[in-house]
Design a protein around this motif. Structure first.
Motif, PDB file in Angstrom:
ATOM      1  N   ALA A  80       0.816  -1.220   0.000  1.00  0.00           N
ATOM      2  CA  ALA A  80       0.000   0.000   0.000  1.00  0.00           C
ATOM      3  C   ALA A  80       0.853   1.275   0.000  1.00  0.00           C
ATOM      4  CB  ALA A  80      -0.947  -0.009   1.194  1.00  0.00           C
ATOM      5  N   ALA A  81       2.175   1.136   0.169  1.00  0.00           N
ATOM      6  CA  ALA A  81       3.099   2.288   0.134  1.00  0.00           C
ATOM      7  C   ALA A  81       4.520   1.745   0.239  1.00  0.00           C
ATOM      8  CB  ALA A  81       2.843   3.223   1.323  1.00  0.00           C
ATOM      9  N   PRO A  82       5.530   2.466  -0.170  1.00  0.00           N
ATOM     10  CA  PRO A  82       5.493   3.616  -1.076  1.00  0.00           C
ATOM     11  C   PRO A  82       5.546   3.116  -2.516  1.00  0.00           C
ATOM     12  CG  PRO A  82       7.735   3.287  -0.261  1.00  0.00           C
ATOM     13  CD  PRO A  82       6.894   2.177   0.317  1.00  0.00           C
ATOM     14  N   GLY A  83       5.341   4.025  -3.463  1.00  0.00           N
ATOM     15  CA  GLY A  83       5.393   3.646  -4.873  1.00  0.00           C
ATOM     16  C   GLY A  83       4.640   4.655  -5.722  1.00  0.00           C
ATOM     17  N   LEU A  84       4.418   4.297  -6.989  1.00  0.00           N
ATOM     18  CA  LEU A  84       3.659   5.157  -7.894  1.00  0.00           C
ATOM     19  C   LEU A  84       2.201   5.087  -7.457  1.00  0.00           C
ATOM     20  CD1 LEU A  84       5.224   3.862 -11.239  1.00  0.00           C
ATOM     21  CD2 LEU A  84       5.788   5.996 -10.029  1.00  0.00           C
ATOM     22  N   ILE A  85       1.590   6.253  -7.201  1.00  0.00           N
ATOM     23  CA  ILE A  85       0.275   6.225  -6.561  1.00  0.00           C
ATOM     24  C   ILE A  85      -0.792   5.521  -7.410  1.00  0.00           C
ATOM     25  CG2 ILE A  85      -0.382   8.593  -7.254  1.00  0.00           C
ATOM     26  CD1 ILE A  85      -1.221   6.790  -3.938  1.00  0.00           C
ATOM     27  N   GLY A  86      -0.801   5.799  -8.703  1.00  0.00           N
ATOM     28  CA  GLY A  86      -1.804   5.157  -9.563  1.00  0.00           C
ATOM     29  C   GLY A  86      -1.614   3.654  -9.612  1.00  0.00           C
ATOM     30  N   ALA A  87      -0.361   3.229  -9.618  1.00  0.00           N
ATOM     31  CA  ALA A  87      -0.021   1.804  -9.663  1.00  0.00           C
ATOM     32  C   ALA A  87      -0.434   1.129  -8.352  1.00  0.00           C
ATOM     33  CB  ALA A  87       1.474   1.644  -9.912  1.00  0.00           C
ATOM     34  N   LEU A  88      -0.102   1.752  -7.222  1.00  0.00           N
ATOM     35  CA  LEU A  88      -0.474   1.203  -5.915  1.00  0.00           C
ATOM     36  C   LEU A  88      -1.987   1.062  -5.776  1.00  0.00           C
ATOM     37  CD1 LEU A  88       1.880   3.341  -3.632  1.00  0.00           C
ATOM     38  CD2 LEU A  88       1.970   0.845  -3.819  1.00  0.00           C
ATOM     39  N   LEU A  89      -2.706   2.086  -6.266  1.00  0.00           N
ATOM     40  CA  LEU A  89      -4.162   2.096  -6.092  1.00  0.00           C
ATOM     41  C   LEU A  89      -4.840   0.913  -6.778  1.00  0.00           C
ATOM     42  CD1 LEU A  89      -4.963   5.909  -6.341  1.00  0.00           C
ATOM     43  CD2 LEU A  89      -5.510   4.393  -4.417  1.00  0.00           C
ATOM     44  N   VAL A  90      -4.272   0.456  -7.889  1.00  0.00           N
ATOM     45  CA  VAL A  90      -4.872  -0.705  -8.574  1.00  0.00           C
ATOM     46  C   VAL A  90      -4.805  -1.923  -7.651  1.00  0.00           C
ATOM     47  CG1 VAL A  90      -4.735  -2.247 -10.555  1.00  0.00           C
ATOM     48  CG2 VAL A  90      -4.266   0.191 -10.862  1.00  0.00           C
ATOM     49  N   GLY A  91      -3.619  -2.169  -7.075  1.00  0.00           N
ATOM     50  CA  GLY A  91      -3.451  -3.317  -6.179  1.00  0.00           C
ATOM     51  C   GLY A  91      -4.291  -3.176  -4.922  1.00  0.00           C
ATOM     52  N   VAL A  92      -4.285  -1.978  -4.331  1.00  0.00           N
ATOM     53  CA  VAL A  92      -5.025  -1.758  -3.080  1.00  0.00           C
ATOM     54  C   VAL A  92      -6.525  -1.945  -3.297  1.00  0.00           C
ATOM     55  CG1 VAL A  92      -5.699   0.044  -1.414  1.00  0.00           C
ATOM     56  CG2 VAL A  92      -3.285  -0.322  -1.949  1.00  0.00           C
ATOM     57  N   ASN A  93      -7.051  -1.395  -4.377  1.00  0.00           N
ATOM     58  CA  ASN A  93      -8.494  -1.532  -4.608  1.00  0.00           C
ATOM     59  C   ASN A  93      -8.885  -2.962  -4.941  1.00  0.00           C
ATOM     60  OD1 ASN A  93      -9.901   0.893  -4.059  1.00  0.00           O
ATOM     61  ND2 ASN A  93      -8.692   1.837  -5.678  1.00  0.00           N
ATOM     62  N   TYR A  94      -8.022  -3.651  -5.685  1.00  0.00           N
ATOM     63  CA  TYR A  94      -8.315  -5.047  -6.015  1.00  0.00           C
ATOM     64  C   TYR A  94      -8.315  -5.886  -4.732  1.00  0.00           C
ATOM     65  CZ  TYR A  94      -8.408  -9.441  -8.520  1.00  0.00           C
ATOM     66  OH  TYR A  94      -8.776 -10.674  -8.990  1.00  0.00           O
TER      67      TYR A  94
END
Ligand code: KG4
Ligand code: ZN
Length: 339
Positions: A80-94
């Motif tokens: 969930a952190a750190p990283g590219l925000i758009g990229a992280l959000l895909v994994g977090v939402n899935y």
């Protein structure tokens, strides 16, 4: 306890099933690297799009390869952190949706804690406390690992990360992204004493790093040679440059191990695949009677198995999240707060 873990902080879309933090039942990685190479670096938008396309496929494959069903999974974990925000959000939402639909606990994991935990998968005897050099494309830290979930930053880079520095020097020599691996390979055939690159010093903290001066020095050397039509032996440039980066990493790490009395030293992150770093640290730890642990090359780069390993210990420590979990582009390894 079987954990289905996801990693999508950069250009790898990965899923894995890990048992009790130590045993990999499956690990699947899809990478947009080939596509990113066209642009000489990671384009965040492309990374996010590929994650969205691939994440359900890698999840299904990870379950199938582990021969487990979603019902047999005990928790869902995600970087969930750190990283590219758009990229992280895909994994977090899935991961959030999957945990909700299957009624499983959701365990967020800090990416760098995951890199450190890659070592638990390969070395069953490794337990905290130990001192860890975490070197990746975005971070260079010396971290005291007090327990599986308690960390203290002893030193950090003031500017570029070690991996970034390798990649930028490699790019200046025309190597495709990420050039760290290619630079390392070419360096094996060169003379590390051919060029005397600077040793940037950081005022105020003897454990901090600064790589930008070194990066500028190698780029200037290459540009000057180009301007006067001189041909440099890239193997010598790579070997001399690698030697200096590795020297800085090793010197500060061993100084910290001495000062804080650590008998166990651990390497983690993409740059821990570097051949000279592995050799030099092996020699230094042997000389000083310390135990050294390094991830196997297959676990140095980004993968979801390392996230599943750390998630097990985060879960045991009570660090699960609810469906309000958000991703964060930055977060210190020692002050993890999920909102
Ligand atoms: O940990 P990682 O896979 O991704 C991040 O979390 O950043 O690290 C990737 C970085 C890249 O900069 C890559 O060039 C570097 O690790 N890297 C290497 C080597 N293998 C990967 N750098 C130097 N020598 C290597 N053999
Ligand atoms: Zn990483």
């Amino acid at each position: 306890m079987k954990i289905l873990a996801f990693e999508s902080s950069c250009d790898e879309t990965a899923a894995a099933v890990v048992e009790d933090g130590r045993s990999v039942l499956s690990s699947v990685i899809a990478s947009s690297l080939e596509e990113q190479r066209l642009y000489g670096g990671v384009v965040p938008e492309i990374a996010s799009r590929r994650h969205a396309e691939w994440i359900s496929g890698v999840a299904e494959q990870a379950l199938a390869q582990a021969s487990v069903t979603m019902q047999e999974i005990d928790a869902v974990a995600v970087t969930a952190a750190p990283g590219l925000i758009g990229a992280l959000l895909v994994g977090v939402n899935y991961a959030k949706s999957l945990a909700f639909a299957a009624n499983k606990p959701l365990v967020p994991v800090h990416h760098l804690r995951g890199h450190i935990a890659a070592n638990y998968l390969a070395h069953q005897d490794l337990q905290p406390p130990f001192l860890c050099l975490v070197v990746s494309g975005g971070h260079s830290h010396i971290v005291a690992v007090d327990s599986y979930t308690d960390f203290r930053v002893i030193g950090r880079t003031r500017d570029d990360a070690a991996g970034e520095c390798f990649d930028k020097a490699a790019r200046a020599m025309g190597m495709p992204y990420p050039g760290g691996v290619a630079l390392d390979k070419i360096a094996e055939t060169g003379n590390p004493k051919a060029y005397n690159f600077p040793r940037p010093h950081v005022d105020g903290s003897e454990y901090d790093f600064s790589f930008s001066g070194l990066k500028t020095a190698v780029i200037n050397l290459l540009h000057r040679a180009e301007q006067v039509g001189e041909t440099l032996d890239h193997a010598d440039v790579c070997a001399s440059f690698r030697d200096r980066v590795v020297e800085m990493l090793c010197t500060n790490t061993m100084k910290a191990a001495d000062e804080f009395g650590y008998r166990t030293v651990v390497l983690a992150g993409g740059v821990s695949a570097n051949a000279e770093l592995r050799r030099r640290m092996t020699a230094l730890c042997e000389q000083s009677g310390r135990k050294l642990y390094m991830p196997p090359l297959s676990l140095c780069g980004d993968n979801a198995a390392m996230i599943g390993a750390q998630a097990y210990y985060e879960y045991l420590a009570g660090n699960a999240a609810d469906s309000s979990l958000n991703a964060a582009p930055t977060m210190p390894i020692d002050k993890v707060v999920w909102g």
